[in-house]
Design a protein around this motif. Sequence first.
Motif, mmCIF file in Angstrom:
data_model
loop_
_atom_site.group_PDB
_atom_site.id
_atom_site.type_symbol
_atom_site.label_atom_id
_atom_site.label_comp_id
_atom_site.label_asym_id
_atom_site.label_seq_id
_atom_site.Cartn_x
_atom_site.Cartn_y
_atom_site.Cartn_z
ATOM 1 N N ASP A 139 0.829 -1.199 0.000
ATOM 2 C CA ASP A 139 0.000 0.000 0.000
ATOM 3 C C ASP A 139 0.865 1.252 0.000
ATOM 4 O OD1 ASP A 139 -2.133 -1.667 0.122
ATOM 5 O OD2 ASP A 139 -2.888 -0.971 2.052
ATOM 6 N N VAL A 140 0.433 2.259 -0.761
ATOM 7 C CA VAL A 140 1.074 3.573 -0.766
ATOM 8 C C VAL A 140 -0.007 4.626 -0.740
ATOM 9 C CG1 VAL A 140 3.098 2.733 -2.017
ATOM 10 C CG2 VAL A 140 1.177 3.746 -3.288
ATOM 11 N N LEU A 141 0.423 5.877 -0.508
ATOM 12 C CA LEU A 141 -0.531 6.977 -0.371
ATOM 13 C C LEU A 141 -0.040 8.186 -1.155
ATOM 14 C CD1 LEU A 141 -3.108 6.964 1.464
ATOM 15 C CD2 LEU A 141 -1.817 8.382 3.065
ATOM 16 N N GLY A 142 -0.948 8.796 -1.919
ATOM 17 C CA GLY A 142 -0.669 10.062 -2.592
ATOM 18 C C GLY A 142 -1.561 11.135 -2.017
ATOM 19 N N ILE A 143 -0.990 12.288 -1.671
ATOM 20 C CA ILE A 143 -1.735 13.317 -0.933
ATOM 21 C C ILE A 143 -1.629 14.661 -1.633
ATOM 22 C CG2 ILE A 143 -1.966 14.523 1.270
ATOM 23 C CD1 ILE A 143 -0.712 12.112 2.637
ATOM 24 N N ASP A 144 -2.769 15.366 -1.677
ATOM 25 C CA ASP A 144 -2.818 16.709 -2.244
ATOM 26 C C ASP A 144 -3.576 17.621 -1.292
ATOM 27 O OD1 ASP A 144 -2.359 18.523 -4.548
ATOM 28 O OD2 ASP A 144 -4.539 18.574 -4.637
ATOM 29 N N ALA A 145 -3.128 18.865 -1.178
ATOM 30 C CA ALA A 145 -3.862 19.858 -0.389
ATOM 31 C C ALA A 145 -5.120 20.260 -1.158
ATOM 32 C CB ALA A 145 -2.989 21.073 -0.131
ATOM 33 N N ALA B 195 0.040 9.434 -5.856
ATOM 34 C CA ALA B 195 0.039 8.025 -5.447
ATOM 35 C C ALA B 195 0.815 7.173 -6.447
ATOM 36 C CB ALA B 195 -1.393 7.520 -5.315
ATOM 37 N N TRP B 196 0.684 7.473 -7.737
ATOM 38 C CA TRP B 196 1.466 6.763 -8.766
ATOM 39 C C TRP B 196 2.954 6.932 -8.492
ATOM 40 C CZ3 TRP B 196 4.724 8.880 -12.627
ATOM 41 C CH2 TRP B 196 5.150 7.975 -13.608
ATOM 42 N N SER B 197 3.362 8.148 -8.154
ATOM 43 C CA SER B 197 4.769 8.397 -7.831
ATOM 44 C C SER B 197 5.172 7.683 -6.543
ATOM 45 C CB SER B 197 5.025 9.901 -7.711
ATOM 46 O OG SER B 197 4.882 10.540 -8.973
ATOM 47 N N ALA B 198 4.276 7.660 -5.555
ATOM 48 C CA ALA B 198 4.569 6.964 -4.302
ATOM 49 C C ALA B 198 4.818 5.478 -4.549
ATOM 50 C CB ALA B 198 3.420 7.142 -3.311
ATOM 51 N N TYR B 199 4.047 4.889 -5.454
ATOM 52 C CA TYR B 199 4.242 3.469 -5.773
ATOM 53 C C TYR B 199 5.598 3.250 -6.430
ATOM 54 C CZ TYR B 199 3.073 -1.253 -7.363
ATOM 55 O OH TYR B 199 3.056 -2.616 -7.585
ATOM 56 N N ARG B 200 5.986 4.157 -7.324
ATOM 57 C CA ARG B 200 7.304 4.068 -7.957
ATOM 58 C C ARG B 200 8.424 4.229 -6.923
ATOM 59 N NH1 ARG B 200 8.110 5.341 -13.425
ATOM 60 N NH2 ARG B 200 9.486 7.105 -12.923
ATOM 61 N N ILE B 201 8.210 5.117 -5.959
ATOM 62 C CA ILE B 201 9.193 5.281 -4.878
ATOM 63 C C ILE B 201 9.338 3.982 -4.093
ATOM 64 C CG2 ILE B 201 9.635 6.448 -2.680
ATOM 65 C CD1 ILE B 201 8.260 8.943 -3.971
ATOM 66 N N LEU C 96 8.759 1.010 -5.063
ATOM 67 C CA LEU C 96 9.386 -0.023 -5.893
ATOM 68 C C LEU C 96 10.859 0.258 -6.168
ATOM 69 C CD1 LEU C 96 6.611 -0.644 -8.587
ATOM 70 C CD2 LEU C 96 7.187 -2.121 -6.645
ATOM 71 N N GLY C 97 11.304 1.479 -5.850
ATOM 72 C CA GLY C 97 12.693 1.842 -6.094
ATOM 73 C C GLY C 97 12.989 2.246 -7.522
ATOM 74 N N VAL C 98 11.964 2.671 -8.281
ATOM 75 C CA VAL C 98 12.157 3.032 -9.693
ATOM 76 C C VAL C 98 11.822 4.495 -9.972
ATOM 77 C CG1 VAL C 98 11.745 0.664 -10.452
ATOM 78 C CG2 VAL C 98 9.822 2.277 -10.352
ATOM 79 N N ALA C 99 11.521 5.269 -8.961
ATOM 80 C CA ALA C 99 11.114 6.667 -9.164
ATOM 81 C C ALA C 99 12.291 7.533 -9.580
ATOM 82 C CB ALA C 99 10.494 7.223 -7.884
ATOM 83 N N ARG D 200 -5.264 6.046 -1.882
ATOM 84 C CA ARG D 200 -4.490 4.845 -1.545
ATOM 85 C C ARG D 200 -4.419 3.919 -2.753
ATOM 86 N NH1 ARG D 200 -3.520 1.680 3.203
ATOM 87 N NH2 ARG D 200 -4.742 3.111 4.471
ATOM 88 N N LEU D 201 -3.254 3.356 -2.980
ATOM 89 C CA LEU D 201 -3.082 2.303 -3.975
ATOM 90 C C LEU D 201 -2.639 1.035 -3.278
ATOM 91 C CD1 LEU D 201 -1.067 4.095 -6.836
ATOM 92 C CD2 LEU D 201 -3.544 4.076 -6.458
#
Length: 225
Positions: A2-8, A194-200, A202-205, A18-19
């Motif tokens: 699970d990962v989380l992407g957040i926006d104000a 959240a897409w970027s968080a998933y890449r982070i 996975l170690g590919v961001a 959440r992904l």
Amino acid sequence: MDVLGIDACGKQGWTAIRLTDGAYAGSLVDVRLDALIERAGGVAAIAVDMPLGLVEKGWRSADLEARTLLRVRRSSVFLVAPRPAWEESDYAAAGDRCHELTGHRLSRQAWALAPKLLEARACWLADERIHEVHPEVSFYALAGGVPMSHAKKTWRGQMRRRQLLAAAGLVLPDELGEADVVPADDVLDAVAAAWSAYRIALGVAGRIPEVPELDAEGRVVEIRY
């Protein structure tokens, strides 16, 4: 995973997407960022659309390089004032300090973000899972290195962003739950985060800049995507 992407998101505070294993898995909305993160539980990575790392003098390399990268969307990246400017109590004083340290005054648009910037920065300093992202940089990467041709509040802009997310496996349902009350552009930004968080996770961001600056606290000053 699970990962989380957040926006104000204005008066609502913060919205999170959440992904789970890269697919949409729900939304959260809370007026306080720390409370939202606590409600999310044990996620592997958290990406927040807000400046987090601050330099002591001059403009951040991350912002300057992101502006160059985004070209037509360069105005979506505002230049983040050095840390001492954010410690001032009002806009005039912050502008004076920013001018002293950069040669230019702080914009009112940037100063309006001060409460949320400082709130997010406090969470970042306390939690190594948190990373700074910028949705337009994420969409640039999703589009194969092409900036968005239309702004995120336009119909074409929102449809293009939703298409890119769907092509990456992020298909959004018609009903989001808590995020149903959040403006569409903020939801799309949170999904991109959240897409970027998933890449982070996975170690590919990717990162901007390639060699990051360091914050006074020793944390890196960078934008991940």
